[in-house]
Design a protein around this motif. Structure first.
Motif, PDB file in Angstrom:
ATOM      1  N   GLU A 176       2.976 -31.436  49.385  1.00 34.72           N
ATOM      2  CA  GLU A 176       3.074 -29.974  49.308  1.00 34.72           C
ATOM      3  C   GLU A 176       1.759 -29.322  49.709  1.00 34.72           C
ATOM      4  OE1 GLU A 176       4.429 -29.367  45.302  1.00 34.72           O
ATOM      5  OE2 GLU A 176       6.542 -29.637  45.866  1.00 34.72           O
ATOM      6  N   ARG A 177       0.627 -29.900  49.275  1.00 31.13           N
ATOM      7  CA  ARG A 177      -0.681 -29.363  49.680  1.00 31.13           C
ATOM      8  C   ARG A 177      -0.863 -29.492  51.186  1.00 31.13           C
ATOM      9  NH1 ARG A 177      -2.859 -32.382  45.207  1.00 31.13           N
ATOM     10  NH2 ARG A 177      -3.856 -33.766  46.711  1.00 31.13           N
ATOM     11  N   MET A 178      -0.425 -30.618  51.744  1.00 34.64           N
ATOM     12  CA  MET A 178      -0.549 -30.815  53.188  1.00 34.64           C
ATOM     13  C   MET A 178       0.325 -29.826  53.951  1.00 34.64           C
ATOM     14  SD  MET A 178      -0.743 -34.983  53.320  1.00 34.64           S
ATOM     15  CE  MET A 178      -0.831 -35.106  55.087  1.00 34.64           C
ATOM     16  N   LEU A 179       1.547 -29.573  53.462  1.00 34.02           N
ATOM     17  CA  LEU A 179       2.433 -28.601  54.117  1.00 34.02           C
ATOM     18  C   LEU A 179       1.854 -27.193  54.037  1.00 34.02           C
ATOM     19  CD1 LEU A 179       5.964 -29.848  53.022  1.00 34.02           C
ATOM     20  CD2 LEU A 179       5.039 -29.784  55.346  1.00 34.02           C
ATOM     21  N   LYS A 180       1.285 -26.858  52.899  1.00 35.35           N
ATOM     22  CA  LYS A 180       0.666 -25.545  52.741  1.00 35.35           C
ATOM     23  C   LYS A 180      -0.486 -25.389  53.739  1.00 35.35           C
ATOM     24  CE  LYS A 180      -1.720 -22.617  49.422  1.00 35.35           C
ATOM     25  NZ  LYS A 180      -2.435 -22.569  48.170  1.00 35.35           N
ATOM     26  N   GLU A 181      -1.299 -26.420  53.859  1.00 34.93           N
ATOM     27  CA  GLU A 181      -2.417 -26.391  54.812  1.00 34.93           C
ATOM     28  C   GLU A 181      -1.894 -26.234  56.236  1.00 34.93           C
ATOM     29  OE1 GLU A 181      -6.303 -26.524  56.290  1.00 34.93           O
ATOM     30  OE2 GLU A 181      -5.648 -26.362  54.200  1.00 34.93           O
TER      31      GLU A 181
ATOM     32  N   GLU B  11      -0.774 -22.660  56.743  1.00 31.25           N
ATOM     33  CA  GLU B  11      -1.943 -21.790  56.901  1.00 31.25           C
ATOM     34  C   GLU B  11      -2.543 -21.945  58.290  1.00 31.25           C
ATOM     35  OE1 GLU B  11      -4.463 -22.933  53.656  1.00 31.25           O
ATOM     36  OE2 GLU B  11      -3.250 -21.878  52.162  1.00 31.25           O
ATOM     37  N   MET B  12      -2.601 -23.189  58.770  1.00 34.20           N
ATOM     38  CA  MET B  12      -3.148 -23.440  60.099  1.00 34.20           C
ATOM     39  C   MET B  12      -2.266 -22.807  61.176  1.00 34.20           C
ATOM     40  SD  MET B  12      -4.167 -27.075  61.864  1.00 34.20           S
ATOM     41  CE  MET B  12      -4.900 -27.643  60.360  1.00 34.20           C
ATOM     42  N   MET B  13      -0.935 -22.908  61.003  1.00 38.69           N
ATOM     43  CA  MET B  13      -0.015 -22.304  61.966  1.00 38.69           C
ATOM     44  C   MET B  13      -0.180 -20.785  61.975  1.00 38.69           C
ATOM     45  SD  MET B  13       1.542 -24.720  63.519  1.00 38.69           S
ATOM     46  CE  MET B  13       2.864 -23.858  64.327  1.00 38.69           C
ATOM     47  N   ALA B  14      -0.339 -20.187  60.805  1.00 37.46           N
ATOM     48  CA  ALA B  14      -0.529 -18.736  60.703  1.00 37.46           C
ATOM     49  C   ALA B  14      -1.805 -18.324  61.426  1.00 37.46           C
ATOM     50  CB  ALA B  14      -0.553 -18.297  59.243  1.00 37.46           C
TER      51      ALA B  14
END
Length: 133
Positions: A114-119, A122-125
């Motif tokens: 989940e932390r990796m997906l959130k990161e 954020e990177m995609m944004a």
């Protein structure tokens, strides 16, 4: 004859036993880390104490395990037991429920993903923001 413990190799062994990729460990250690840096770290004989503590916190393994585990010595004990036909008998008492441990590890793995997906989100944004400018 004093045998030297290879701390980097121990980090690699424990990381692999937990099923954690180098990239995931790098992510846990912070922005300064990447897969290549973890690979180089795992080749070091001795790792600085403060870094070893960070790795210990990330993998949830005591620092002493990295400092003291000697696979060769463990293999020699097992081999000598088989070669001399000694039978290792005794009572093993586990103070934990293996099912609970598996569930705990699974939950920790989910939290990491989940932390990796959130990161990633954020990177995609950030990338979308840069592209739209």
């Amino acid at each position: 004859m004093e045998q030297k413990i290879h701390q980097g190799r121990n980090v690699k062994r424990f990381r692999e036993m937990l099923g954690i990729k180098q990239e995931a460990l790098a992510y846990d250690l912070g922005e300064d880390w990447n897969q290549k840096k973890i690979s180089m770290l795992e080749q070091k004989d001795i790792i600085e104490d403060n870094l070893l503590k960070q790795i210990s916190n990330s993998l949830k393994i005591p620092v002493e395990a990295f400092q003291n585990f000697d696979e060769e010595q463990a293999v020699n004990v097992i081999a000598s037991t088989f070669n001399t036909h000694d039978y290792a008998t005794g009572l093993v008492i586990n103070n934990y429920n293996p099912i609970e441990k598996i569930i705990q590890l699974h939950e920790e793995k989910i939290a990491l993903y989940e932390r990796m997906l959130k990161e990633k989100d954020e990177m995609m944004a950030r990338l979308e923001k840069l592209i739209s400018k």
